[in-house]
Design an enzyme around this catalytic site. Structure first.
Site, short mmCIF file in Angstrom:
data_model
loop_
_atom_site.label_atom_id
_atom_site.label_comp_id
_atom_site.label_asym_id
_atom_site.label_seq_id
_atom_site.Cartn_x
_atom_site.Cartn_y
_atom_site.Cartn_z
N ARG A 105 0.92 -1.24 -0.01
CA ARG A 105 0.10 -0.07 -0.01
C ARG A 105 1.06 1.21 0.01
O ARG A 105 1.95 1.40 0.97
CB ARG A 105 -1.03 -0.01 1.23
CG ARG A 105 -1.61 1.50 1.39
CD ARG A 105 -2.56 1.27 2.54
NE ARG A 105 -3.95 0.56 1.84
CZ ARG A 105 -5.22 0.92 2.52
NH1 ARG A 105 -5.35 1.58 3.62
NH2 ARG A 105 -6.03 0.25 1.83
N HIS A 132 -7.25 1.07 -6.27
CA HIS A 132 -7.58 0.08 -5.04
C HIS A 132 -8.37 -1.05 -5.68
O HIS A 132 -9.45 -1.38 -5.31
CB HIS A 132 -8.23 0.84 -4.08
CG HIS A 132 -8.38 0.06 -2.78
ND1 HIS A 132 -7.59 -0.81 -2.41
CD2 HIS A 132 -9.28 0.69 -1.45
CE1 HIS A 132 -7.92 -1.05 -1.28
NE2 HIS A 132 -8.74 -0.17 -0.73
N GLN A 135 -10.28 -3.72 -3.34
CA GLN A 135 -11.50 -3.33 -2.67
C GLN A 135 -12.72 -3.54 -3.74
O GLN A 135 -13.62 -3.93 -3.47
CB GLN A 135 -11.41 -1.80 -2.63
CG GLN A 135 -12.68 -1.17 -2.10
CD GLN A 135 -12.97 -1.66 -0.78
OE1 GLN A 135 -12.16 -1.65 0.43
NE2 GLN A 135 -14.32 -2.31 -0.64
N ASP A 223 -17.21 7.54 -1.42
CA ASP A 223 -16.27 7.28 -0.65
C ASP A 223 -15.73 8.69 -0.10
O ASP A 223 -16.38 9.83 -0.26
CB ASP A 223 -15.07 6.69 -1.75
CG ASP A 223 -13.62 6.50 -1.11
OD1 ASP A 223 -13.54 6.34 0.21
OD2 ASP A 223 -12.54 6.37 -1.59
N CYS A 266 -16.62 1.77 0.73
CA CYS A 266 -15.17 1.15 1.00
C CYS A 266 -14.82 1.24 2.34
O CYS A 266 -13.90 0.28 2.94
CB CYS A 266 -13.95 1.32 0.17
SG CYS A 266 -13.34 3.01 0.30
N ARG A 294 -13.72 -8.20 1.71
CA ARG A 294 -12.38 -8.03 1.54
C ARG A 294 -11.54 -9.26 1.81
O ARG A 294 -10.66 -9.77 0.94
CB ARG A 294 -11.64 -6.80 2.30
CG ARG A 294 -12.47 -5.75 2.09
CD ARG A 294 -11.78 -5.09 0.49
NE ARG A 294 -10.54 -5.02 0.46
CZ ARG A 294 -9.48 -4.00 0.94
NH1 ARG A 294 -10.06 -2.90 1.44
NH2 ARG A 294 -8.44 -4.17 0.70
N1 CP Z 1 -11.09 0.16 2.51
C1 CP Z 1 -9.81 -0.05 2.78
O1 CP Z 1 -9.05 -0.32 1.97
O2 CP Z 1 -9.76 0.06 4.17
P1 CP Z 1 -8.64 0.21 5.00
O3 CP Z 1 -7.98 1.55 4.65
O4 CP Z 1 -8.86 0.30 6.64
O5 CP Z 1 -7.51 -0.81 4.64
N1 NVA Z 2 -9.82 6.88 -1.43
C1 NVA Z 2 -9.74 6.49 -0.08
C2 NVA Z 2 -9.72 5.04 0.07
C3 NVA Z 2 -9.41 4.48 1.37
C4 NVA Z 2 -9.38 3.00 1.55
C5 NVA Z 2 -7.98 6.85 0.33
O1 NVA Z 2 -7.52 6.49 -0.66
O2 NVA Z 2 -8.01 7.26 1.20
#
Ligand code: CP
Ligand code: NVA
Length: 307
Positions: A105, A132, A135, A223, A266, A294
């Site tokens: 990540r 992502h 997700q 989101d 998400c 997930r």
């Molecule tokens: N939706 C998601 O990826 O959540 P986290 O940021 O908690 O991993």
């Molecule tokens: N769009 C959000 C998703 C978090 C899982 C971010 O990147 O913060």
């Protein structure tokens, strides 16, 4: 030697592969529910690199590996040599000697590509500022569990044209549904992603208002208005919130979707900002099933990557 099975982005994989992964995910979910012990990942180790915070991604990947007999090592940027400038390429070379797969990540999607270029084990995208995909695999799985095939359905996105929106665009191209994105000017998905959709013949449109996108939709998705990759001062953040206010998914907007429409997010959600409690906790919401999936979707991804 067979090609390494990286899970980098939905548009970099074929529909057939994505369908195989969802099928694996469904089978592994059912096997777990039946209490069938599975040691599919026995002797396998996943290394996870986090350069941004996470709750769901971290825990669901760890539990996915453990439920199937595998191991996990978690690395954060600050506590590893990445934080002191060791390159992604060298990190990839070293981790490939220890682990069977690497999840990352991070911010810049280039880091994902660097990891892929230098790793000799599968690399999984656990979110970048661009996309992502894990997700949206869980989201498609959740929709189909509740409502059957997503092909030909209408999905509405309301809010910032962010990383999750990009993966929804890729998914529209691969799974054959209509995607209507309601995003204010200035916060729309990049032209390159929209051009990809057009080139694929995907049914993806951008609307000016949330009403246009949501009316008659089978699924409404929201989101956060400020993703982790967005840094700004207080004044700029206030202006952004003002711009996005008409895109908040509340009960009135949700009522414009089909009567049996689903709502997804998400998570983490900013209740009262991009979505109201009424919708998050209301009858259309499947956000907890979505979060659970997930775990199952990533079992499918891991099983495919690990062959
Ligand atoms: N939706 C998601 O990826 O959540 P986290 O940021 O908690 O991993
Ligand atoms: N769009 C959000 C998703 C978090 C899982 C971010 O990147 O913060």
């Amino acid at each position: 030697m067979a090609a390494i099975r990286h899970f980098l982005d939905l548009h970099r994989l074929t529909t057939e592969t994505l369908r195989d992964i969802l099928d694996l995910a469904g089978r592994l979910k059912a096997a777990h529910a039946e209490g069938k012990a599975a040691d599919l990942f026995a002797g396998k180790t996943l290394v996870m690199i986090f350069e941004k915070p996470s709750t769901r991604t971290r825990v669901s990947f760890q539990v996915a590996m453990q439920q199937l007999g595998g191991q996990v090592v978690v690395m954060s940027e600050g506590e590893s040599q990445l934080g002191r400038g060791e390159t992604i390429a060298d990190t990839a070379r070293v981790l490939s000697r220890y682990a069977d797969a690497i999840m990352i990540r991070t911010d810049d999607p280039q880091k994902l590509d660097d990891l892929e270029a230098h790793a000799t084990v599968p690399v999984i995208n656990g979110l970048t500022d661009f996309s992502h995909p894990c997700q949206v695999m869980a989201d498609v799985m959740t929709f189909e569990e509740h409502r059957g095939p997503i092909e030909g359905r209408v999905v509405a996105w309301s809010g910032d044209g962010n990383n999750v929106a990009n993966s929804w665009i890729h998914a529209a191209g691969r799974f054959g549904f209509t995607l209507r994105l309601a995003c204010p000017k200035g916060l729309r998905p990049e032209d390159a992603v929209m051009n990809w959709a057009e080139g694929e013949g995907a049914d993806v449109i951008i609307t000016d208002t949330a009403e246009e996108a949501i009316t008659g939709a089978d699924l409404v998705v929201a989101d956060t208005w400020v993703s982790m990759g967005v840094s700004m001062g207080d004044e700029e953040a206030d202006a952004r919130r003002k711009l996005l206010q008409p895109f908040r998914v509340d009960g009135d907007l949700m009522a414009k979707a089909k009567p049996d429409a689903l709502f997804m997010h998400c998570l983490p959600a900013h209740r009262g900002e991009e979505v109201t409690d009424e919708v998050m906790d209301g009858p259309h919401s499947v956000v907890w099933d979505e979060a659970e999936n997930r775990l199952h979707a990533q079992k499918g991804i891991l099983a495919w990557c690990l062959g």
